[in-house]
Design a protein around this motif. Structure first.
Motif, PDB file in Angstrom:
ATOM      1  N   ARG A   1       0.825  -1.197   0.000  1.00  0.00           N
ATOM      2  CA  ARG A   1       0.000   0.000   0.000  1.00  0.00           C
ATOM      3  C   ARG A   1       0.862   1.250   0.000  1.00  0.00           C
ATOM      4  O   ARG A   1       2.020   1.244   0.436  1.00  0.00           O
ATOM      5  N   LEU A   2       0.287   2.329  -0.504  1.00  0.00           N
ATOM      6  CA  LEU A   2       0.892   3.648  -0.501  1.00  0.00           C
ATOM      7  C   LEU A   2       0.398   4.391   0.733  1.00  0.00           C
ATOM      8  O   LEU A   2      -0.808   4.471   0.967  1.00  0.00           O
ATOM      9  N   VAL A   3       1.322   4.928   1.531  1.00  0.00           N
ATOM     10  CA  VAL A   3       0.982   5.643   2.763  1.00  0.00           C
ATOM     11  C   VAL A   3       1.393   7.103   2.600  1.00  0.00           C
ATOM     12  O   VAL A   3       2.548   7.391   2.296  1.00  0.00           O
TER      13      VAL A   3
ATOM     14  N   HIS B   1      -3.163  10.062   5.809  1.00  0.00           N
ATOM     15  CA  HIS B   1      -3.279  10.531   7.198  1.00  0.00           C
ATOM     16  C   HIS B   1      -3.112  12.046   7.210  1.00  0.00           C
ATOM     17  O   HIS B   1      -2.100  12.571   6.732  1.00  0.00           O
ATOM     18  N   GLY B   2      -4.102  12.746   7.755  1.00  0.00           N
ATOM     19  CA  GLY B   2      -3.940  14.167   7.984  1.00  0.00           C
ATOM     20  C   GLY B   2      -3.228  14.391   9.315  1.00  0.00           C
ATOM     21  O   GLY B   2      -3.636  13.838  10.335  1.00  0.00           O
ATOM     22  N   VAL B   3      -2.154  15.180   9.297  1.00  0.00           N
ATOM     23  CA  VAL B   3      -1.361  15.425  10.503  1.00  0.00           C
ATOM     24  C   VAL B   3      -1.144  16.922  10.664  1.00  0.00           C
ATOM     25  O   VAL B   3      -1.191  17.687   9.698  1.00  0.00           O
ATOM     26  N   SER B   4      -0.903  17.331  11.913  1.00  0.00           N
ATOM     27  CA  SER B   4      -0.643  18.750  12.163  1.00  0.00           C
ATOM     28  C   SER B   4       0.755  19.147  11.696  1.00  0.00           C
ATOM     29  O   SER B   4       0.990  20.299  11.333  1.00  0.00           O
TER      30      SER B   4
ATOM     31  N   ALA C   1       4.879   4.301   9.940  1.00  0.00           N
ATOM     32  CA  ALA C   1       4.342   3.786  11.208  1.00  0.00           C
ATOM     33  C   ALA C   1       2.921   4.270  11.460  1.00  0.00           C
ATOM     34  O   ALA C   1       2.170   3.650  12.215  1.00  0.00           O
ATOM     35  N   LEU C   2       2.526   5.409  10.849  1.00  0.00           N
ATOM     36  CA  LEU C   2       1.156   5.900  11.014  1.00  0.00           C
ATOM     37  C   LEU C   2       0.136   4.880  10.523  1.00  0.00           C
ATOM     38  O   LEU C   2      -1.022   4.882  10.945  1.00  0.00           O
TER      39      LEU C   2
END
Length: 914
Positions: A416-418, A453-456, A473-474
């Motif tokens: 998968r693409l992360v 993943h949306g991150v700050s 790791a997310l």
């Protein structure tokens, strides 16, 4: 711009396997659906289209799919010496960057079937607007998916050399028949075509997925000897029970497109050895015309982690890399590309590279085999496609999915693409789902292969560089227990979960999830994935109507072959939102399957005619033909014994509720006999009409299903059906016509023969061409008149048959779809209960009797189909609670005075009416 002399120059030498097709003569070249072409016929079609392209050498873009017209168009360009660039026909957006960057002289849009009349040439320049190098033959995307303008330049010699090398490695002969499993625009799929054409072998063209039982029917029917697979394919093969499939003609399976886990290589190599076919592990890149390494099949089980040795004519070497024990794998051979192209000016270049630096870290073992141990550059191989991670980050910026001043990071594995995307505000799971959906479509990847993943803030190393390991790791939270990579909603349905677990906040809730839920509920199947199909999950006509109506409501439209289409391909891509007027018109006239409407309408007309509300006889015989139609759609896929089990289950869902109701009617009234209860009145009952004949429809249908099921359960019948999917029902139709015209005694003494109607419906389901549909319509027009000696009844039957043959869907107000679906689903049950309901109410008013009969039928349908499902869920819940309670008690005792808490402890309608 090219000079006038260039425009007048004859084309350079064409690729031999494309230009010399005729030398293979009458050998079979292509098989697609009902069409077959010999090499001589293929050469004629290629020559005709090559003449249309002209003698001036031009840049030709071809939109392709796995069909005859695409092969003809591609070969015509190669045979005429025209450089070709390929684009997938089912993704029009993939052609846009090619048109914008390279401005091809002509775009060839190949039709869905063979025939030059259906192949359209979009002439964009008179002559050519390019300076084209004499050796240039083919341009392929380096990634196969991202739409990057960077293309690989391949020569005529590259294509021919690699085709010959692969053919030699695999021992391809004219007797081989390769079944296409990969798209033609993908370099691996294209090399399968090249290598077989070079040896005069046969290509069996299809777009069917390996999860579709129809694919394996095709492999057997066409006597396929090989198919190609990427790592993802083997996950699907595991899912369909590939080890149990009977594939007597299979000679080998090739694997490339990414690293396959060694344990999987060993398992399939051992399976092949036991079943008489070989697993051939191969290694390649687009820059080497697809394949450059091969692991001899005899070594696959013993050395499953290696890529083998170079293909004939090629050579590997290991170049040291600072900081690594292994070195970079470098390949040299006649199939190495001329170089890259990033603009039209590059099309004039000759060879700019002599060897290929693969970017893979490798070592050569003492036994001479090569082994890949890592990657030097930032690329992934997903479902056989190479994805440039830097390009992914650029795409996010181009799409405006990364806000100004923020950033994105892309990493992943071969599964998968992360992607991590910085957000100025708190991340919203719905936003993540939207980004992943748009990104997957832009990259041409399966939706499930992209995780966002949306991150700050992006994770950073001490040096300030992006910490890609932390980004990867997310993804851990989404992978499920113990590395299980199934979607979270699939994990929630594992045995032991009494009710579906709520979807995690990070789990996308897209349209595919809705479809999976519909399949899970209607088919009572606990494990539904995006690669499943309705037929693959053992759906049949008993669950078809309810499922299709719910899907139409959820998706807005269903294709004709939805029941054999994987869920991921069933969900339409996002389109421009329709205007309010269009949405209103869609609600007023939305398409619904003709078969569903016929079933619903038939049961209303049957009950209404019996209650003398009106007189519309004949619709029960339409339902017999519709039963044959759906028998072919839902009961003929899969292996012989598996298919027999499915047929028996479907038969039981007709027999059990029928026998239960008729048995109750026998005890409560004096209208019926024991022969009715055991469904034998049509054989032993009285010849004159009486109430005992009221269930003739159910009895005769059961006889047909039992007889034909028994025929197809024999090895001989199974082979004939797979070899002649249209011919067998036509033969049965012929036999049925002998009974219809009383040439032969049907063997069921007291009822009119209806085998021919059932077989006619079966044959219509297997009809894919207009001439065949016309022929069957003629049969109906000849055989129906005179059968009943009632012109009105015969007109009704004939109208139903012609609608089934020629009108796949009708447009009706969307508000009617649900009621029609319910009536169609309950049609058998309404047919049964009407005999006890309408006689008691017809004195009040025939309309009251009809409505009451239909309502009672729907109620009995709900009782038969829904209550058992609820009981099973309750039993499962009680078992699960008991199991968890015992687990806690055991853990408590084993811990003495301490309580140890374990994470595990908290963890239709019927064929008769079809």
């Amino acid at each position: 711009m090219p000079t006038p002399a260039t425009l007048l120059a004859p084309p350079t030498a064409a690729v031999p396997f494309a230009a010399d097709l005729a030398r293979h003569g009458d050998a079979l070249a292509l098989v697609h659906d009902d069409e077959s072409l010999t090499y001589a016929e293929l050469a004629d079609r290629v020559g005709e289209l090559a003449a249309r392209l002209g003698t001036t050498r031009r840049l030709v873009a071809v939109t392709v799919r796995n069909d005859v017209a695409s092969i003809v168009a591609y070969l015509a360009a190669l045979a005429g010496g025209h450089p070709v660039v390929l684009a997938p026909a089912d993704r029009p957006e993939a052609l846009d960057p090619i048109l914008a960057t390279y401005r091809p002289d002509v775009v060839v849009h190949a039709g869905r079937s063979a025939g030059l009349a259906e192949t359209r040439l979009d002439e964009r320049h008179p002559g050519t607007a390019h300076d084209l190098h004499p050796d240039l033959a083919l341009l392929l995307s380096t990634s196969g998916s991202t739409g990057s303008p960077k293309l690989v330049r391949l020569s005529q010699a590259n294509l021919q050399a690699n085709a010959e090398a692969i053919a030699d490695s695999l021992g391809i002969t004219p007797a081989d028949r390769a079944v296409t499993t990969l798209p033609m625009h993908y370099c691996y799929g294209l090399s399968v075509i090249h290598s077989h054409l070079a040896r005069g072998a046969t290509l069996v063209l299809t777009t069917l997925s390996v999860v579709d039982p129809c694919f394996w029917d095709l492999v057997r029917r066409a006597r396929g000897t090989s198919f190609a697979a990427v790592p993802y394919t083997f996950d699907l093969l595991d899912r369909v029970g590939f080890p149990d499939l009977d594939l007597p003609s299979l000679r080998y399976v090739t694997q490339a497109g990414g690293r396959l886990a060694p344990e999987t290589v060993r398992r399939y190599a051992e399976l092949g050895a036991a079943c008489g076919w070989d697993l051939v592990v191969m290694y390649g890149q687009t820059e080497a015309t697809a394949r450059m390494g091969v692991l001899p099949p005899g070594l696959a089980a013993e050395h499953p982690g290696t890529i083998g040795v170079p293909v004939p004519g090629g050579a590997f070497r290991i170049e040291p890399v600072d900081g690594h024990d292994a070195g970079e794998l470098v390949y040299a051979g006649p199939n190495v590309m001329l170089g890259y192209a990033e603009s039209p000016a590059d099309l004039a270049l000759g060879r700019t590279v002599d060897e290929l630096r693969t970017g893979d870290l490798a070592r050569q073992r003492p036994d001479g085999l090569y082994e890949i141990v890592g990657r030097r550059s930032r690329f992934l191989k997903l479902v056989g496609l190479r994805v440039d991670l830097a390009r992914v980050e650029e795409v996010l910026a181009e799409l405006g999915l990364v806000e100004r001043g923020l950033a994105a990071a892309a990493t992943g594995t071969d599964e998968r693409l992360v992607v991590a995307v910085e957000r100025a505000s708190q991340a919203d799971p719905d936003d993540d789902a939207l980004v992943s959906k748009v990104l997957a479509e832009r990259l041409g990847l399966p939706r499930a292969a992209v995780v966002v993943h949306g991150v700050s803030a992006l994770p950073r190393l001490a040096s300030g560089k992006t910490d890609y390991a932390a980004v990867l790791a997310l993804d851990a939270a989404r992978r499920g227990p113990a590395g299980d990579t199934r979607p979270a909603d699939a994990l929630a349905q594992l045995p032991g979960s009494p009710t579906p677990a709520p979807v995690p906040a990070t789990q996308p809730t897209d349209a595919t999830a809705v479809v999976r839920r519909i399949y899970a509920e209607e088919l009572e199947h606990p494990h539904v994935t995006d690669d499943d199909t309705f037929v693959g999950l053992e759906g049949d006509s008993l669950s078809y109507v309810a499922t299709s109506v719910r899907l139409e409501q959820a998706l807005g439209h269903l294709p004709a072959d939805w029941h054999v289409t994987p869920i991921r391909d069933l969900v339409p891509r996002p389109a421009t939102p329709a205007s309010p007027l269009r949405r209103r018109l869609a609600r007023l006239a939305a398409p619904i399957e003709t078969g569903i409407v016929l079933r619903a309408l038939a049961i209303v007309l049957i009950v209404g005619t019996h209650a003398k509300l009106f007189a519309w006889p004949g619709t029960a015989h339409v339902l017999i033909a519709l039963a044959g139609y759906n028998f072919a759609r839902f009961q003929l896929g899969g292996e012989r014994l598996h298919r027999l089990r499915r047929q028996l289950r479907s038969l039981a869902r007709i027999v059990v509720p029928s026998v239960a109701f008729i048995g109750a009617a026998y005890l409560l009234t004096d209208r019926y006999s024991l022969a009715n209860v055991v469904l034998l009145n049509a054989v032993v009952g009285p010849e004159t009409w009486s109430t005992t004949w009221q269930f003739w429809f159910v009895e005769v249908l059961v006889y047909l299903l039992v007889g034909l099921g028994a025929l197809l359960a024999t090895p001989w019948g199974d082979r004939v059906e797979r070899r002649f999917p249209f011919g067998l029902p036509v033969a049965i139709l012929g036999a049925g016509l002998l009974t219809r015209f009383e040439v032969v005694d049907p063997g069921v003494p007291h009822t009119a023969p209806v085998l021919w109607l059932f077989a006619l419906g079966w044959a219509l389901s297997r009809t894919t061409t207009t001439p065949r549909r016309l022929a069957l319509s003629v049969v109906a027009l000849v055989s129906v008149p005179g059968f009943f000696d009632d012109p009105r009844r015969e007109a009704v039957v004939l109208a139903g048959l012609l609608l089934l043959a020629w009108v796949p869907t009708v447009r009706l107000p969307a508000v009617l779809h649900r009621p029609l679906g319910v009536l169609a689903s309950a049609s058998l049950y309404a047919y049964l209960v009407q005999w006890l309901v309408y006689p008691e109410l017809v004195g009040i008013h025939p309309a009251v009797a009809v409505v009451a009969s239909l309502v009672a039928g729907v109620a009995y349908w709900g009782l038969v189909t829904r209550v058992p499902a609820l009981v099973r869920r309750r039993v499962l819940t009680r078992r699960t609670v008991t199991r968890r309670t015992l687990t806690r008690r055991t853990l408590t005792r084993s811990a003495g005075s301490r309580t140890v808490r374990s994470p595990a402890a908290d963890a239709a309608p019927t064929d008769a009416a079809a």
